[in-house]
Design a protein around this motif. Structure first.
Motif, PDB file in Angstrom:
ATOM      1  N   ARG A   1       2.894  -0.373 -20.293  1.00  0.00           N
ATOM      2  CA  ARG A   1       2.338  -1.421 -19.426  1.00  0.00           C
ATOM      3  C   ARG A   1       3.053  -1.366 -18.094  1.00  0.00           C
ATOM      4  O   ARG A   1       4.264  -1.172 -18.025  1.00  0.00           O
ATOM      5  CB  ARG A   1       2.525  -2.814 -20.041  1.00  0.00           C
ATOM      6  CG  ARG A   1       2.487  -3.930 -18.987  1.00  0.00           C
ATOM      7  CD  ARG A   1       2.233  -5.295 -19.524  1.00  0.00           C
ATOM      8  NE  ARG A   1       0.814  -5.500 -19.793  1.00  0.00           N
ATOM      9  CZ  ARG A   1      -0.097  -5.742 -18.846  1.00  0.00           C
ATOM     10  NH1 ARG A   1       0.243  -5.784 -17.560  1.00  0.00           N
ATOM     11  NH2 ARG A   1      -1.359  -5.927 -19.157  1.00  0.00           N
ATOM     12  N   THR A   2       2.287  -1.571 -17.020  1.00  0.00           N
ATOM     13  CA  THR A   2       2.915  -1.700 -15.709  1.00  0.00           C
ATOM     14  C   THR A   2       2.176  -2.729 -14.874  1.00  0.00           C
ATOM     15  O   THR A   2       1.058  -3.143 -15.203  1.00  0.00           O
ATOM     16  CB  THR A   2       2.972  -0.358 -14.969  1.00  0.00           C
ATOM     17  OG1 THR A   2       3.914  -0.458 -13.901  1.00  0.00           O
ATOM     18  CG2 THR A   2       1.608   0.023 -14.381  1.00  0.00           C
ATOM     19  N   THR A   3       2.835  -3.145 -13.800  1.00  0.00           N
ATOM     20  CA  THR A   3       2.201  -3.955 -12.766  1.00  0.00           C
ATOM     21  C   THR A   3       2.370  -3.239 -11.440  1.00  0.00           C
ATOM     22  O   THR A   3       3.382  -2.570 -11.193  1.00  0.00           O
ATOM     23  CB  THR A   3       2.830  -5.356 -12.677  1.00  0.00           C
ATOM     24  OG1 THR A   3       4.252  -5.237 -12.631  1.00  0.00           O
ATOM     25  CG2 THR A   3       2.444  -6.198 -13.871  1.00  0.00           C
ATOM     26  N   LEU A   4       1.368  -3.372 -10.593  1.00  0.00           N
ATOM     27  CA  LEU A   4       1.386  -2.779  -9.265  1.00  0.00           C
ATOM     28  C   LEU A   4       1.130  -3.864  -8.229  1.00  0.00           C
ATOM     29  O   LEU A   4       0.518  -4.899  -8.531  1.00  0.00           O
ATOM     30  CB  LEU A   4       0.312  -1.686  -9.147  1.00  0.00           C
ATOM     31  CG  LEU A   4       0.443  -0.509 -10.121  1.00  0.00           C
ATOM     32  CD1 LEU A   4      -0.816   0.357 -10.073  1.00  0.00           C
ATOM     33  CD2 LEU A   4       1.680   0.319  -9.805  1.00  0.00           C
ATOM     34  N   ILE A   5       1.604  -3.632  -7.023  1.00  0.00           N
ATOM     35  CA  ILE A   5       1.383  -4.554  -5.908  1.00  0.00           C
ATOM     36  C   ILE A   5       0.452  -3.887  -4.908  1.00  0.00           C
ATOM     37  O   ILE A   5       0.718  -2.766  -4.454  1.00  0.00           O
ATOM     38  CB  ILE A   5       2.711  -4.934  -5.222  1.00  0.00           C
ATOM     39  CG1 ILE A   5       3.583  -5.740  -6.173  1.00  0.00           C
ATOM     40  CG2 ILE A   5       2.453  -5.724  -3.943  1.00  0.00           C
ATOM     41  CD1 ILE A   5       4.961  -6.059  -5.630  1.00  0.00           C
ATOM     42  N   ALA A   6      -0.638  -4.563  -4.573  1.00  0.00           N
ATOM     43  CA  ALA A   6      -1.596  -4.051  -3.592  1.00  0.00           C
ATOM     44  C   ALA A   6      -1.382  -4.746  -2.254  1.00  0.00           C
ATOM     45  O   ALA A   6      -1.277  -5.971  -2.195  1.00  0.00           O
ATOM     46  CB  ALA A   6      -3.028  -4.278  -4.067  1.00  0.00           C
ATOM     47  N   GLY A   7      -1.296  -3.968  -1.176  1.00  0.00           N
ATOM     48  CA  GLY A   7      -1.230  -4.551   0.161  1.00  0.00           C
ATOM     49  C   GLY A   7       0.163  -4.900   0.631  1.00  0.00           C
ATOM     50  O   GLY A   7       0.329  -5.805   1.468  1.00  0.00           O
ATOM     51  N   PHE A   8       1.180  -4.182   0.146  1.00  0.00           N
ATOM     52  CA  PHE A   8       2.522  -4.377   0.680  1.00  0.00           C
ATOM     53  C   PHE A   8       2.505  -4.076   2.180  1.00  0.00           C
ATOM     54  O   PHE A   8       1.764  -3.217   2.647  1.00  0.00           O
ATOM     55  CB  PHE A   8       3.498  -3.440  -0.039  1.00  0.00           C
ATOM     56  CG  PHE A   8       4.934  -3.634   0.344  1.00  0.00           C
ATOM     57  CD1 PHE A   8       5.673  -4.662  -0.202  1.00  0.00           C
ATOM     58  CD2 PHE A   8       5.548  -2.784   1.260  1.00  0.00           C
ATOM     59  CE1 PHE A   8       7.007  -4.844   0.140  1.00  0.00           C
ATOM     60  CE2 PHE A   8       6.878  -2.963   1.610  1.00  0.00           C
ATOM     61  CZ  PHE A   8       7.608  -3.993   1.052  1.00  0.00           C
ATOM     62  N   PRO A   9       3.297  -4.788   2.994  1.00  0.00           N
ATOM     63  CA  PRO A   9       3.279  -4.564   4.448  1.00  0.00           C
ATOM     64  C   PRO A   9       3.421  -3.080   4.802  1.00  0.00           C
ATOM     65  O   PRO A   9       4.287  -2.381   4.275  1.00  0.00           O
ATOM     66  CB  PRO A   9       4.490  -5.365   4.942  1.00  0.00           C
ATOM     67  CG  PRO A   9       4.624  -6.465   3.956  1.00  0.00           C
ATOM     68  CD  PRO A   9       4.243  -5.873   2.635  1.00  0.00           C
ATOM     69  N   GLY A  10       2.549  -2.633   5.682  1.00  0.00           N
ATOM     70  CA  GLY A  10       2.602  -1.242   6.123  1.00  0.00           C
ATOM     71  C   GLY A  10       1.946  -0.265   5.182  1.00  0.00           C
ATOM     72  O   GLY A  10       1.938   0.954   5.467  1.00  0.00           O
ATOM     73  N   GLU A  11       1.370  -0.730   4.089  1.00  0.00           N
ATOM     74  CA  GLU A  11       0.702   0.173   3.151  1.00  0.00           C
ATOM     75  C   GLU A  11      -0.519   0.801   3.822  1.00  0.00           C
ATOM     76  O   GLU A  11      -1.457   0.114   4.227  1.00  0.00           O
ATOM     77  CB  GLU A  11       0.272  -0.598   1.898  1.00  0.00           C
ATOM     78  CG  GLU A  11      -0.412   0.268   0.838  1.00  0.00           C
ATOM     79  CD  GLU A  11      -0.977  -0.555  -0.311  1.00  0.00           C
ATOM     80  OE1 GLU A  11      -0.454  -0.455  -1.424  1.00  0.00           O
ATOM     81  OE2 GLU A  11      -1.949  -1.321  -0.054  1.00  0.00           O
TER      82      GLU A  11
END
Length: 447
Positions: free
Chosen positions: A305-315
């Motif tokens: 299982r994992t979690t991801l972050i969408a839209g981190f600054p500068g992505e």
């Protein structure tokens, strides 16, 4: 005096609430599941991201409704008390004290032991705040409330965090990493097993960091070996493992010990090397791929299982394409996505190159659409197999609902099945899978 506890947030918060319940009962008072019957209502809040903060504040006002109703029905001296604790209280307690006068007591995350005395000595109209400095060592609860269905219980092995990720406020709220002495953990695990616990869920901000601060080295593998010796425990589940500390020794223990679920939660957050570095993560795309490979080679049926972050600054678009490529190629069994939440007081929150909300949401949606297909295909591959299921409940139509070793409670998939005999929560049964959906399996118990 009766206390009702409303808990929001992660399993670590629910663990805190069980500690609060034990402290309350040890002081000679009782708990209730009905806020209308309570003399005091405690809201244990989450303050991790903006959505969680909003939910916590909304729930405080929901609970304040019961306070208003009690005031209308009885004299002021008999009015219920409203108490707020948890991460939101720790982080914003002083501001909330001014902004939400409906709350009588604000409590920090290190002050739960004070609750009975604060309530007993409370004088109407004299609102209170209790916020202590972060302790230097693990602060254990004097007691813990065991639920009516204790078959699955969290076991906190540490508090705080040293990782200081650029987007996260947990170190500011919970303080530095503090491991719990191993003997104390084992004693609680023995106690939980004696009370009917069959599944231990190990939690901390970072379980893989366990032991370094008090023993000088990572001790999770040794802790797991000791926990596996405890009679009555059937499953041991690992949550919140940081990829850079998943050692060969840890993987070997997971592979060799039957009680350890073939499941691991690794919050990766991203896979672009540029973004990972800006997040102050200690992983790289290469190390992530290597760890996934090592886990799968040693434990062929491991569910990651994992979690991801969408839209981190500068992505950038290229950074996001790296995420999509990773999800498609690695086909992780369990995956969730957070839209980046700008938090004041963090390095990422201070950046000027924030991503538009619509772009963040669209990127998160793209990942989850891809993962939906992957999840469905993985589930469909289970049709015809017989798997062990932990029974959790029964629905109104008589179907049982449970989980496999590959699924954490409240987070992952469920198994819905029929049985000709009556089952109880906590039973382990074999279920033949006959159908599969996006996030659920359907089957019939093998008699």
């Amino acid at each position: 005096m009766k206390l009702f506890i409303e808990t929001l947030g992660c399993p670590k918060n629910f663990n805190d609430s069980e500690g609060i319940g034990g402290i309350w009962e040890n002081a000679g008072m009782s708990l209730t599941d009905d806020p209308e019957k309570a003399d005091a209502i405690l809201v244990n809040t989450c303050g991790f991201i903006n959505d969680a903060k909003k939910e916590s504040i909304d729930r405080i006002f929901d609970m304040a409704r019961f306070i208003d109703e009690s005031q209308e029905a009885s004299p002021e001296s008999d009015r219920k008390l409203l108490i707020v604790s948890g991460c939101l209280s720790e982080r914003y307690g002083k501001e909330l004290f001014e902004e939400i006068p409906e709350v009588d007591i604000f409590l920090g995350v290190n002050d739960y032991e004070k609750l009975p005395q604060l309530v007993k000595s409370y004088k109407r109209g004299k609102r209170l705040q209790a916020f202590s400095c972060q302790p230097d060592s693990f602060s254990e609860f004097s007691a813990r409330k065991i639920s009516d269905n204790p078959y699955s219980m969290t076991l906190r092995i540490a508090e705080g965090c040293n990782n200081c990720c650029a987007y996260c406020v947990i170190p500011q709220i919970r303080g530095k990493y503090r491991s719990r002495p191993m003997q104390s953990i084992l004693e609680e695990a023995e106690y939980l097993a004696s009370r009917g616990c069959r599944e231990l869920i190990l939690v901390a901000q970072d379980v893989t960091e366990y032991g370094r601060d008090i023993y000088g080295e990572l001790k999770l593998p040794q802790l797991l070996r000791e926990l596996c010796r405890i009679e009555g425990i059937v499953w041991i589940r690992l949550m919140y493992c940081y990829e850079d500390k998943i050692t060969d020794e840890l993987i070997q223990v997971m592979a060799s010990e039957e009680k350890i679920c073939n499941y691991i939660d690794i919050p990766l957050q991203h896979v672009s090397d540029k973004v990972l570095a800006e997040m102050n993560r200690h992983s790289t795309s290469a190390s992530i791929a290597d760890t996934v490979s090592r886990l799968r080679n040693a434990i062929p049926d491991i569910h990651i299982r994992t979690t991801l972050i969408a839209g981190f600054p500068g992505e950038t678009e290229d950074d996001f394409e790296a995420v999509l490529d990773f999800v498609e190629k690695q086909r992780l069994e369990r995956l969730g996505v957070f839209v980046y939440s700008r938090e004041e007081g963090t390095a990422a929150g201070d950046r000027e190159d924030q991503i538009d909300e619509d772009v963040k949401a669209a990127r998160a949606d793209s990942v989850m659409r891809m993962q939906l297909e992957i999840s469905r295909e993985i589930n469909e591959a289970q049709v015809g197999n017989t798997i062990m299921v932990l029974v959790e409940s029964v629905d109104e139509e008589g179907a049982y609902i449970g989980r496999t070793q590959y699924d954490a409670p409240e987070i992952d998939n469920t198994v819905i099945f029929r049985s000709d005999r009556k089952l109880m929560p906590g039973d382990f049964v074999k279920v033949n899978i006959t159908d599969a959906f996006d996030y659920d399996l359907v089957g019939r118990m093998e008699e």
